[in-house]
Each structure stands twice: as structure tokens, then as C-alpha cells.
Enzyme design. Structure first.
Site, PDB file in Angstrom:
ATOM      1  N   GLN A 131       0.854  -1.187   0.000  1.00  0.00           N
ATOM      2  CA  GLN A 131       0.000   0.000   0.000  1.00  0.00           C
ATOM      3  C   GLN A 131       0.890   1.236   0.000  1.00  0.00           C
ATOM      4  O   GLN A 131       1.580   1.499   0.984  1.00  0.00           O
ATOM      5  CB  GLN A 131      -0.872  -0.048   1.268  1.00  0.00           C
ATOM      6  CG  GLN A 131      -1.787   1.127   1.462  1.00  0.00           C
ATOM      7  CD  GLN A 131      -2.445   1.073   2.852  1.00  0.00           C
ATOM      8  OE1 GLN A 131      -2.047   0.280   3.698  1.00  0.00           O
ATOM      9  NE2 GLN A 131      -3.430   1.912   3.073  1.00  0.00           N
ATOM     10  N   GLY A 132       0.864   2.001  -1.094  1.00  0.00           N
ATOM     11  CA  GLY A 132       1.742   3.164  -1.210  1.00  0.00           C
ATOM     12  C   GLY A 132       0.994   4.453  -0.964  1.00  0.00           C
ATOM     13  O   GLY A 132       0.658   5.180  -1.911  1.00  0.00           O
ATOM     14  N   SER A 134       1.580   6.646   2.378  1.00  0.00           N
ATOM     15  CA  SER A 134       2.378   7.621   3.142  1.00  0.00           C
ATOM     16  C   SER A 134       3.613   8.074   2.379  1.00  0.00           C
ATOM     17  O   SER A 134       4.219   7.311   1.630  1.00  0.00           O
ATOM     18  CB  SER A 134       2.827   7.003   4.460  1.00  0.00           C
ATOM     19  OG  SER A 134       1.729   6.518   5.165  1.00  0.00           O
ATOM     20  N   SER A 166       4.776  -1.199   4.018  1.00  0.00           N
ATOM     21  CA  SER A 166       4.868  -2.552   4.571  1.00  0.00           C
ATOM     22  C   SER A 166       4.955  -3.558   3.433  1.00  0.00           C
ATOM     23  O   SER A 166       4.323  -3.370   2.387  1.00  0.00           O
ATOM     24  CB  SER A 166       3.647  -2.881   5.419  1.00  0.00           C
ATOM     25  OG  SER A 166       3.558  -1.986   6.493  1.00  0.00           O
ATOM     26  N   GLU A 249      -9.412  -0.875   6.021  1.00  0.00           N
ATOM     27  CA  GLU A 249      -8.283  -1.122   6.907  1.00  0.00           C
ATOM     28  C   GLU A 249      -8.714  -1.077   8.370  1.00  0.00           C
ATOM     29  O   GLU A 249      -8.302  -1.887   9.174  1.00  0.00           O
ATOM     30  CB  GLU A 249      -7.188  -0.074   6.642  1.00  0.00           C
ATOM     31  CG  GLU A 249      -5.890  -0.377   7.366  1.00  0.00           C
ATOM     32  CD  GLU A 249      -4.718   0.459   6.844  1.00  0.00           C
ATOM     33  OE1 GLU A 249      -4.914   1.268   5.928  1.00  0.00           O
ATOM     34  OE2 GLU A 249      -3.609   0.287   7.381  1.00  0.00           O
ATOM     35  N   GLU A 382      -4.032   9.473  17.892  1.00  0.00           N
ATOM     36  CA  GLU A 382      -4.473  10.868  18.021  1.00  0.00           C
ATOM     37  C   GLU A 382      -5.471  11.207  16.915  1.00  0.00           C
ATOM     38  O   GLU A 382      -6.503  11.835  17.165  1.00  0.00           O
ATOM     39  CB  GLU A 382      -3.275  11.833  17.942  1.00  0.00           C
ATOM     40  CG  GLU A 382      -2.351  11.796  19.149  1.00  0.00           C
ATOM     41  CD  GLU A 382      -1.498  10.532  19.225  1.00  0.00           C
ATOM     42  OE1 GLU A 382      -1.213   9.930  18.162  1.00  0.00           O
ATOM     43  OE2 GLU A 382      -1.115  10.136  20.337  1.00  0.00           O
TER      44      GLU A 382
END
Ligand SMILES: Cc1cc2nc3c(=O)[nH]c(=O)nc-3n(C[C@H](O)[C@H](O)[C@H](O)COP(=O)(O)OP(=O)(O)OC[C@H]3O[C@@H](n4cnc5c(N)ncnc54)[C@H](O)[C@@H]3O)c2cc1C
Lengths: 398, 376
Positions: A131-132, A134, A166, A249, A382
Site C-alpha cells: 500500500q503506497g 504515506s 509494509s 483497513e 491521536e
């Protein structure tokens, strides 16, 4: 209110239970396999073989529609599937991102051609996905991403960098978010591409995590050419796909997570039974009993919260408030369980895997360190708390 | 699997909420809570009229024959308004115990009267040691001829000052036995106690040479321990439901205040320190509710994990309630610290509920023993 299986649910449970009894791997597993870690040839092969078996039995992605190789399982059946996987101590699937994220995105937004081409190898584990999303300057504020894709003829030309990817080192493909219209407001100029990581111009550099393993990577794109037919959904409509992915997710994956924390709990109790403390079994130490009981209680409560939100999704198509903080609940609980496990072992809790003095093959050392990532990946705690406060409780944006 | 209330239960919830919020809101009942009896008489009458008192009692004894989940719905609503009065003691502690373990004669005599509002009962458990473990009890019934003579002092007996009968957990030799004692019997002395939470009344009850007959034994002589386990589990679930309701109400007050109160030119709810407090509050409130209803269902169905899940509900909900009420006071600033504002009433009730019928540590231990027993 009723927590018993309906006759159909019972039938489904019996079927998967029987299949697992015959097929789940027994005996010793290669190093790292207790965590689902895919690091190391042995562990990767072990998990790939297991995925093949699931695929051949028709169990690789129960949630997908039948026509795409799934079972069209209801949410409840998915829960049963994972409960039975846990009961049989079966390993997790290898292609998590492919099965839990990319598959559902393609089924929902992909072209017929994309479905034909990608879904089957995702299921069989022959095509591993990553998964690209970030980037170095786009984490929590994902929509500020800057990897560029420019349409030239019938190809996109991609330039930029992703990070914390990942499975980057073992993946064949990547679901990539790119900026296709830099002049549009930031949420409206993003598109979603399917990119072959074996393409010229792609460089993958493993990044070593605080666990010492390189489970994620940096991925660089230097004039990488991506055929136009690998665009998912409409041009510049990638943000809605990103959101759908993040929902999968945080939602769909939650069902599988429950099983993982139940397994951690049961291993934690095993460890306590085997461990001596202050001249007696740790199971007889009142302070440790309190901590174990606290973990036990919260794992059950996580399950009941999950049941409530499933019921709500089945009835109204949307989870209630109890579904919104599932990730915060389990990630923080897992950190406490991992920490308790290390404390139980005392100084020997410090010995990592590979050393004869290590406890439980080093799983707790690894788990203790790895669990710090849980409250960051997939949206930090957060950010999750902001979402609950603003979307569920309706507090004003800051 | 279905973890939701039925349509009928949702209607019950709605009618209970509107009745209590309109006719008996905490702002008015807090005055009655300071009266001699500790609750307004009209409230008790209303509960009888609405069928709440017999809700979970068998139809054959004048009840509605509904389950513990239905009862939890009503209790959650009472928790929202800190409804005072002997509902919990009469229905949960006394009524359900008789329905579960009482003789046909005891049921016939008391259950229809409980259901109609004509009689009140309670359960006397804890003693001067403050321990909820049955092994710590010293109140004893000595056999004398065909009868028993009961001696001992119980504390924190909820609403004993208005009860018609008291179920008393006492030692008979090595075992425990539950006795049904007429509150007016010679030798029974009820003395109200002062506690931090005035929305709940408790008394010290002294039994001095109180004569009880074999017909006053609940269940069999010596069968008190399993009966008391049942009482404890039901008390846990009922209190968890009340606590979930109270905590929910406090969360609502906090959200409302966070949106309305402006400082530094913005609603305080736009500041992240406040947002994250609120997010933690809803996590705990919803989790307490999940535990309360799951354990209510387990009690209703007589599921094998009743002890385990009831203790989880009590331990979790009471810590959640205490934290949520504490954070709510902080979030309200000075106004939250006033006598006038109802928040401290919830804060007091939270502590009462946390310590009554066993604190969280006691229930975690009880839960763990049940887990170990079922694994063995
Ligand atoms: C183990 C692991 C695996 C990962 N796998 C992948 C993957 O496969 N693919 C992928 O695309 N990404 C992956 N990620 C990246 C992950 O999604 C990001 O790390 C995450 O979204 C946070 O972004 P960041 O690291 O840039 O931190 P930042 O966004 O810079 O955050 C730093 C700190 O600031 C806080 N913060 C930021 N904004 C706010 C705000 N508005 N209010 C309050 N606090 C705020 C954060 O909570 C955090 O504590 C992975 C991360 C980890 C740890």
C-alpha cells in the site's frame, strides 16, 4: 439479543471447522511464524504455502463475492471464519493488503479487466501487494501527498517517493496514491494507480524498524511508466478510493484483529502458568492476577463491542459509535498485554529470539517492540481520537 | 448473533426515558432523596403502574415474565437520572432471588405484592469486616429445636428502612443459608447509615435473637453460597446497567457543555485536550454498555459464563463511571464543582457503585477464578 449461531451460521461454522481440522498446519513452524512475520525465506514460504491451501479450499477471502473466488460470506460468517481460524491456531494469510484492501477496492471501483487480471493471483498469494500511501511529508495529513503522475499518451509517468511501505521488499505490486492535478484543492487532485513494482525506475530500499526487522521500505519512483488502464476509478477521484481503503483497513481488518488479540491473551495466560514469581507460580501472585484479569476482561469487551458494531452494520449499513474506537481500544490493549508478558518473564524477558535463553522463541520481545507501531500505522491514535470527537460526538473542528 | 435491543425493548427504553426525564429528573428527585424515606412516593407508585416492579418476575406470580435484558433497559434509564428508591433492592436483590430460589409459599406470599408495589424487600450481606467474600461472614443462625435463632449485624443494607422483609445471608455451621426475615420481627433493628451518596439509602441492620422457622429458609439450609453467587451476579449486572446509563448522561452533559462554552474566542470543544478527553469518555461508556448488556443476556439465558461476565461488567463499568464523572467535572470547570450542579451526584454515585457488592479488584479475582474453573 441473542448470541447463539443461527442454523445457517452453525452450518458455516461446522464446515470451516472441519476443513481446518484436516488442513491447518500442525507441528513446528519456522522462526517468526508466531507473529505472522514474513521476514525470512522459511517464514515467507510457510505462509505462501498456507495461503495456497486456503485458496484451493476456497477459504482465502470469504468476504469476497462468489464470482470473484470468495464465498460471499456475510459479516457474521466472516466473524465465524476468524473465530475458527483462531480456535485452530491457524496462521494468518500472507497477502493481507491484497485480500483485505486491494481486492475490495477493485471489486468496488475496478474495471472488469482489472478484476479479471488481479483478483485471482491476489487470492492465491502469487501476487503480493503493498500500500503506497504515506510519504515523507504526508503522514496523518495524507491528502498533502506530492508523488506526481503525468499522463503522456496512454501511460502515466510517475515521479516521487513513498515511505513506510509494509511488505515493500516482498511485494510485486503497489496500490499507489499520486497527485494528478496539482492546481486542484488538495483532496481533488489525487488519483489511484496499480503499479508493478518490477517496472523500470522503481527502487525499493528496506527500512529497518525498531524491532530490527525490515518489514517496511522506502519506494522511489523515477519516471516509472504505468499503463493508463491501471488507473482505478476516475482521474482525480483517488481520494474517495483512499478513504474506502482506510475504511476497509480500520473496519474489515478489525474482525481479524479480534482473533489476534485473543491469541495473544491465551499465550499470555500460558506464559503466566509456566512462570514462577516470588517463589510461586505467577498465576498465584495477586498483583499479576489483577493485571491478567484486566487484560482478559478488556479482550472480552473488545469482542462485545465488535458484536454490537457488526449488528449495527448488518442492520443499518453503518457501525454505531462503538465501532469508531475499535482501533484505539485494541492497539492500546495489545501494548499492555505485550508489556505484561515481558514483565512476567523478568530479566529473561529481555532475551531476543535466536538465543537459547529466550522466552517463547522471542515472540514477546518482538511483540513488545512491534506493538508500538500499532498505534501509528493505519491512522495514529491521536487522529482516531480526533475522528471520534468530530464525527461521532460532533465537536467543532479546531 | 444479534446484539441489539428488540423493537419492544426500544419502546420500553423510550417510555422509561421520557417518564423519568420529565416527571422525575435528577434535579427534582435530589430533594426527595434527602427526605426521610429517600424517594418520592409518587415515583414508586408510577413504577408499579408501569409494570416495572414485576417486569422480570414470573407471570404466574403477577409479573410480566420478561427477561434480564428488559430489566437492564429500565435500570440503564434509572442510572441516567440517578433515580432514588428501593427498586434495585426490592426487584433485583429480593424479588429475583425469591423467584430463583424461594419456596412456592414464599413466592406466593411476596412476589405478587412486589409486582403491585405493595411490598418491599432487600438483601443483607456485608458485615463490619466490609468483605464480600462469604467466608468472612460471622452473622449466624443457631438451631434451637425446630427453629433457628439469628444473631449478627449487617451494614449497607439498601433501603432496609422501608423494607417489609429482609433476606439475610447467615452462617449455619460451616455452610451459609439465606433466611427470609420479617423486617418488623422482634429483635430486628434498622438504623439508617450516613454515606457519601444520598441518592442511595443504606442501613445498619441488627439481628438480636431473631427467631426464624424452617419455612423462612430460602432454598435449602446450607445452600446459601450458590444463592448468594446468583444475587451477586445479578447485582453486578444491574449496577453495570445503571452505571452505563449514568455515564452516558454525564457524557451528554459534557459534550453539550464543550460545544456551548466559549473561551479564547472558541468553543472549548474545539481544543484537542478536550476532544481527546471526550473520545476516551465515549470509548469507556460504550464499552461499559456492551459489557452490561452482554452480561444481562448471559444471566437471562443462564449461560455457563454468568459469573465471569457479570464480574467483568461490574469491574469495567465502575472504573469507567468513576473516570468519566471525574473527567466531566474537570471539563465543566468551576461550575462543575458546585453543589448546585448535578455532576457531583453522579460522581458520588459512581464511587458508591464501585465499592458496593465488591470493588473492581474483588471482581477481577472472582472473574479469574471462574475462568480457571471453566478451563480446568
Ligand atoms: C509499522 C508501520 C507500518 C506502516 N505501513 C504502511 C504502509 O504499508 N503503507 C503506507 O502508506 N503507510 C504505512 N505506514 C505509515 C503510517 O500510515 C503513518 O506513519 C501514519 O499515518 C502517521 O504518519 P507519520 O508517520 O507521518 O506521522 P505524523 O503524521 O507526522 O505524526 C506525528 C505525530 O503527530 C501527531 N499528529 C499529527 N497530526 C495530528 C493532528 N491533527 N492532531 C493531533 N496529533 C497529530 C500524530 O498522531 C503523531 O503522534 C506504516 C507505519 C507503521 C508504523
Amino acid at each position: 439479543m441473542d448470541f447463539k449461531d443461527t442454523p445457517e451460521e452453525a452450518k458455516f461454522r461446522a464446515e470451516i471447522r472441519e476443513w481446518l481440522r484436516k488442513n491447518a498446519p500442525k507441528g513446528k513452524r519456522p522462526g517468526g511464524a508466531w507473529t505472522g512475520s514474513l521476514i525470512g525465506e522459511d517464514s515467507l514460504k510457510f505462509h505462501k504455502d498456507w495461503q495456497k491451501k486456503l485458496y484451493e479450499g476456497g477459504w482465502a477471502a470469504v468476504a469476497w463475492p462468489k464470482e470473484y473466488g470468495g464465498r460471499g460470506a456475510s459479516l457474521m460468517e466472516q466473524v465465524i471464519f476468524y473465530e475458527e481460524m483462531a480456535r485452530a491456531c491457524a496462521p494468518s494469510v500472507v497477502n493481507v493488503i491484497g485480500i483485505a484492501l486491494v481486492g475490495p477496492v477493485l471489486i468496488g471501483h475496478g474495471t472488469e479487466e482489472q478484476k479479471q487480471r488481479f483478483l485471482k493471483p491476489i487470492l492465491s498469494g502469487d501476487m503480493i501487494w503493498s500500500q503506497g500511501f504515506s510519504e515523507p511529508n504526508a503522514g496523518s495529513d495524507l491528502a498533502s501527498l506530492s508523488t506526481r503522475a503525468v499522463l503522456e499518451g496512454d501511460h502515466f509517468v510517475v515521479n516521487g517517493q513513498k515511505v513506510w511501505t509494509s511488505f515493500g521488499t516482498i511485494a510485486d505490486w503497489i496500490l499507489l496514491l499520486v497527485r494528478t492535478d496539482p492546481s486542484a484543492p488538495k483532496h481533488r487532485g489525487i488519483s489511484c494507480l496499480l503499479v508493478d513494482l518490477h517496472s523500470p525506475g522503481v527502487t525499493i530500499r528496506p527500512l529497518v524498524q525498531m524491532t530490527g526487522d525490515a518489514e517496511f521500505s522506502e519506494v522511489f519512483f523515477d519516471n516509472v511508466r504505468v499503463p493508463q488502464q491501471n488507473l482505478v476509478g476516475a482521474l482525480n477521484d483517488g481520494w474517495s478510493i483512499a478513504i474506502a481503503t482506510l475504511m476497509h483497513e480500520r473496519g474489515g481488518v478489525a474482525v481479524a484483529i479480534q482473533v489476534q488479540i485473543e491469541q495473544v491473551l491465551s499465550s499470555l495466560f500460558d506464559l503466566a502458568r509456566r512462570t514462577g514469581k516470588n517463589g510461586r507460580s505467577a498465576m498465584e501472585d495477586p498483583r499479576i492476577r489483577q493485571e491478567l484479569a484486566r487484560c482478559y476482561a478488556e479482550v472480552q469487551i473488545a469482542r462485545w463491542n465488535g458484536y454490537r458494531s457488526l449488528t449495527k452494520i448488518v442492520k443499518d449499513g453503518m457501525p454505531g459509535p462503538e465501532g469508531s474506537f475499535g482501533k484505539v481500544f485494541w492497539t492500546e490493549l495489545n501494548q499492555r498485554m505485550q508489556e505484561l508478558a515481558l514483565n512476567l518473564s523478568g530479566v529473561f524477558g529481555l532475551v531476543p529470539s535466536g538465543d537459547p535463553l529466550t522466552v517463547d522463541s522471542g515472540r514477546w520481545v518482538y511483540g513488545y517492540l512491534r506493538s508500538r507501531g500499532n498505534t501509528i500505522e493505519g491512522g495514529t491514535s491521536e487522529i482516531q481520537r480526533n475522528i471520534v470527537a468530530e464525527r461521532v460526538l460532533g465537536l467543532p473542528k479546531g | 448473533m444479534n446484539f441489539d435491543l428488540s423493537d419492544e425493548q426500544k419502546m420500553l427504553q423510550e417510555s422509561a426515558r421520557s417518564c423519568l426525564a420529565k416527571e422525575f429528573p435528577v434535579t427534582t428527585t435530589r430533594k426527595a432523596a434527602e427526605s426521610l424515606t429517600g424517594y418520592p412516593e409518587e415515583l414508586w407508585k408510577k413504577m408499579a403502574d408501569l409494570g416495572w416492579l414485576g417486569l422480570a418476575l414470573p407471570e404466574s406470580y403477577g409479573g410480566l415474565g420478561l427477561g434480564f435484558v428488559d430489566l437492564a433497559v429500565v435500570l440503564e434509564e434509572m442510572g441516567r437520572e440517578l433515580t432514588p428508591g428501593p427498586f434495585f433492592s426490592t426487584v433485583v436483590l429480593a424479588g429475583l432471588t425469591l423467584a430463583d430460589a424461594g419456596s412456592a409459599e414464599q413466592k406466593k406470599l411476596w412476589l405478587p405484592r412486589i409486582a403491585s408495589g405493595g411490598a418491599k424487600g432487600t438483601f443483607a450481606w456485608v458485615e463490619r469486616s466490609g468483605e464480600w467474600d462469604g467466608g468472612a461472614l460471622v452473622t449466624a443462625a443457631r438451631r434451637a429445636g425446630g427453629k433457628y435463632v439469628l444473631n449478627g449485624t449487617k451494614y449497607f443494607v439498601t433501603y432496609a428502612h422501608v423494607a417489609d422483609f429482609i433476606l439475610c445471608l447467615a452462617r449455619t455451621g460451616k455452610a451459609l443459608t439465606v433466611f427470609l426475615v420479617d423486617a418488623k420481627a422482634p429483635g430486628v433493628k434498622v438504623e439508617p447509615m450516613a454515606i457519601m451518596d444520598s441518592s442511595r439509602r443504606v442501613s445498619k441492620v441488627e439481628f438480636r435473637n431473631v427467631a426464624v422457622g424452617p419455612r423462612d429458609v430460602v432454598g435449602k439450609p446450607g445452600a446459601g453460597a450458590p444463592i448468594a453467587e446468583g444475587v451477586l451476579s445479578r447485582a453486578c449486572v444491574a449496577m453495570a446497567a445503571e452505571m452505563a446509563g449514568g455515564a452516558q448522561r454525564v457524557l451528554e452533559m459534557s459534550i453539550e457543555y464543550a460545544k456551548a462554552r466559549v473561551q479564547f474566542g472558541k468553543p472549548i470543544g474545539s481544543y484537542q485536550a478536550i476532544k481527546h478527553k471526550c473520545s476516551n469518555m465515549i470509548l469507556e461508556v460504550e464499552s461499559a454498555r456492551s459489557a452490561a448488556y452482554y452480561s444481562a443476556w448471559a444471566n437471562q439465558e443462564g449461560s455457563p459464563d454468568v459469573v465471569e461476565v457479570s464480574s467483568i461488567a461490574k469491574a469495567y463499568a465502575s472504573e469507567a463511571y468513576r473516570k468519566v464523572t471525574g473527567e466531566a467535572i474537570q471539563l465543566h470547570g468551576g461550575i462543575g464543582f458546585t453543589w448546585e450542579h448535578p455532576l457531583h451526584l453522579y460522581f458520588r454515585r459512581a464511587k458508591f457503585s464501585e465499592l458496593m457488592f465488591g470493588d473492581p479488584a474483588f471482581h477481577r479475582e472472582r472473574m479469574l477464578r471462574a475462568v480457571e474453573k471453566s478451563a480446568a
